[in-house]
Design an enzyme around this catalytic site. Structure first.
Site, short mmCIF file in Angstrom:
data_model
loop_
_atom_site.label_atom_id
_atom_site.label_comp_id
_atom_site.label_asym_id
_atom_site.label_seq_id
_atom_site.Cartn_x
_atom_site.Cartn_y
_atom_site.Cartn_z
N LYS A 1 64.28 38.21 13.81
CA LYS A 1 65.61 38.81 13.75
C LYS A 1 66.69 37.84 13.26
O LYS A 1 67.68 38.25 12.67
CB LYS A 1 66.00 39.38 15.11
CG LYS A 1 65.21 40.61 15.52
CD LYS A 1 65.72 41.16 16.84
CE LYS A 1 64.95 42.40 17.25
NZ LYS A 1 65.47 42.99 18.51
N ASP B 1 70.32 47.50 17.47
CA ASP B 1 69.95 47.29 18.87
C ASP B 1 71.16 47.48 19.78
O ASP B 1 71.08 48.11 20.83
CB ASP B 1 69.38 45.88 19.08
CG ASP B 1 67.95 45.74 18.62
OD1 ASP B 1 67.24 46.76 18.56
OD2 ASP B 1 67.53 44.61 18.33
N GLY C 1 68.22 36.88 31.02
CA GLY C 1 67.67 36.52 29.72
C GLY C 1 68.77 36.12 28.76
O GLY C 1 69.93 36.53 28.91
N ALA C 2 68.39 35.32 27.75
CA ALA C 2 69.39 34.83 26.79
C ALA C 2 68.80 34.78 25.38
O ALA C 2 69.15 33.91 24.59
CB ALA C 2 69.90 33.45 27.21
N GLY D 1 67.57 37.18 21.74
CA GLY D 1 68.28 38.03 20.79
C GLY D 1 68.71 39.35 21.39
O GLY D 1 69.81 39.85 21.11
N LEU E 1 65.12 46.57 29.55
CA LEU E 1 64.93 46.87 28.13
C LEU E 1 63.47 47.14 27.80
O LEU E 1 63.15 47.64 26.73
CB LEU E 1 65.47 45.73 27.27
CG LEU E 1 66.95 45.37 27.45
CD1 LEU E 1 67.40 44.45 26.33
CD2 LEU E 1 67.83 46.60 27.53
N TYR F 1 60.13 49.26 27.89
CA TYR F 1 59.87 50.70 27.99
C TYR F 1 58.42 51.01 28.32
O TYR F 1 58.08 52.16 28.62
CB TYR F 1 60.29 51.42 26.71
CG TYR F 1 59.63 50.90 25.45
CD1 TYR F 1 58.36 51.31 25.06
CD2 TYR F 1 60.28 49.97 24.63
CE1 TYR F 1 57.77 50.83 23.92
CE2 TYR F 1 59.70 49.48 23.49
CZ TYR F 1 58.44 49.91 23.13
OH TYR F 1 57.83 49.42 21.98
#
Length: 335
Positions: A71, A107, A132-133, A135, A247, A249
């Site tokens: 990304k 996103d 979390g850190a 993307g 995030l 799924y």
């Protein structure tokens, strides 16, 4: 054989990609819209991806998605990057304007739509904890800040990464109070008690053997108290009710969400984010309104099929037939 000039080819780049459900929702959308197109999975190692991107003008795709770990890498190979994607620091959707490749980040849009439409949670004036850190976390923090969140705490096992996000976002959204800390510290436990929304933006929970992203006893119990009946209806008030979003799924209920639900909180997994970011990508590619309901159904069916395949394969072998591992030359126009 006569070539159909209206045929379009789209795809997703990443590594690894055996888990992706993107082909299912996009091909279902193409069928519903009457678009002659296919969506392929392009699993390339870093060297092959960079080689292909260096010749991006010759790629025969009409548009593509980019996922981990490319990304950020893809941005330098594009002709243009939309301002929000530049600010987030990641591109997940690439589309064509004439002969130019343009990168954007759907996103962030997908996350916000899932949070506010499916979750019914509005960030304005609220306090958030982001676990979390990477993307995905950058897109989440940007989206929350854009929608007026009041405070954000970012926790990661590499606190330097969390501080980088906080520093970058502080320049863009000065009214938001940012805090960056190491994961698993007392600051995180304290923030969980005060937060309105807690979001897991790490991959922890994908595998059954993963540790918990936060200890269950750090999640406060919702206290419910009866309210005086009004007419025939008896209402109940919830004290300390929070919104937990993961995030991830698949699985649909991670240990993180199970713990939150057990304590009485509202929960949401990442399927909506996947759906809505895909819908926005399709709209960039085609200029048509995405058939969201069709795409959602395709995702649910793909998830069901993947689970059945997993069971048939003894829980260890993923179906590999959908993943293309061809060298970059196969994606270039013939000379």
């Amino acid at each position: 054989m006569k070539k159909n000039r209206n045929f379009k080819l789209y795809g997703i780049f990443g590594y690894p990609l055996s888990h992706t459900l993107s082909p299912a929702m996009h091909e279902a959308a193409f069928r519903r819209l009457g678009i002659d197109a296919n969506y392929v999975v392009l699993e390339l190692v870093p060297a092959a991806f960079k080689k292909l991107m260096s010749r991006s003008s010759k790629i025969s795709l009409s548009g593509f998605n980019v996922t981990v770990p490319y990304k950020e890498t893809v941005m330098k190979y594009l002709d243009s990057v939309r301002p929000e994607a530049r600010a987030i620091g990641a591109v997940n959707t690439v589309f064509k304007q004439g002969k130019r490749w343009v990168g954007t980040n759907t996103d962030m849009e997908g996350f916000l739509r899932a949070l506010m439409t499916d979750g019914g949670f509005h960030p304005s004036g609220k306090k958030a904890v982001i676990l979390g850190a990477g993307g995905a976390a950058r897109a989440v923090v940007y989206g929350l800040a854009r929608e007026g969140v009041r405070e954000v705490l970012i926790a990661d096992c590499f606190p330097k990464k969390a501080r980088k996000i906080a520093g970058d976002m502080r320049k863009l959204f000065k009214r938001v109070v940012y805090q960056a800390v190491a994961a698993g510290t007392p600051e995180v436990k304290e923030a969980l008690q005060k937060a309105d929304v807690i979001i897991n933006a790490t991959p922890i929970g994908l595998k059954s053997q993963d540790p918990r992203v936060v200890p269950e006893d750090w999640i406060p119990q919702v206290r419910r108290a009866k309210v005086i009946p009004r007419g025939r209806a008896t209402q109940k008030a919830s004290h300390g009710l929070k919104f937990f979003m993961d995030l991830i799924y698949n699985p649909a209920m991670t240990p993180f969400l199970k713990s939150a639900k057990k304590k009485g909180h509202r929960t949401l997994n990442g399927l909506g984010m996947l759906l809505y970011q895909g819908a926005r990508a399709l709209e960039h590619w085609t200029g048509r309104k995405a058939p969201v309901d069709v795409m959602r159904q395709a995702l649910l069916e793909a998830l069901k099929n993947k689970k059945e395949q997993w069971m048939m394969d003894g829980g260890w072998r993923m179906a590999k037939s959908q993943v293309y591992r061809h060298p970059p030359s196969t994606l270039r126009h013939p000379r």
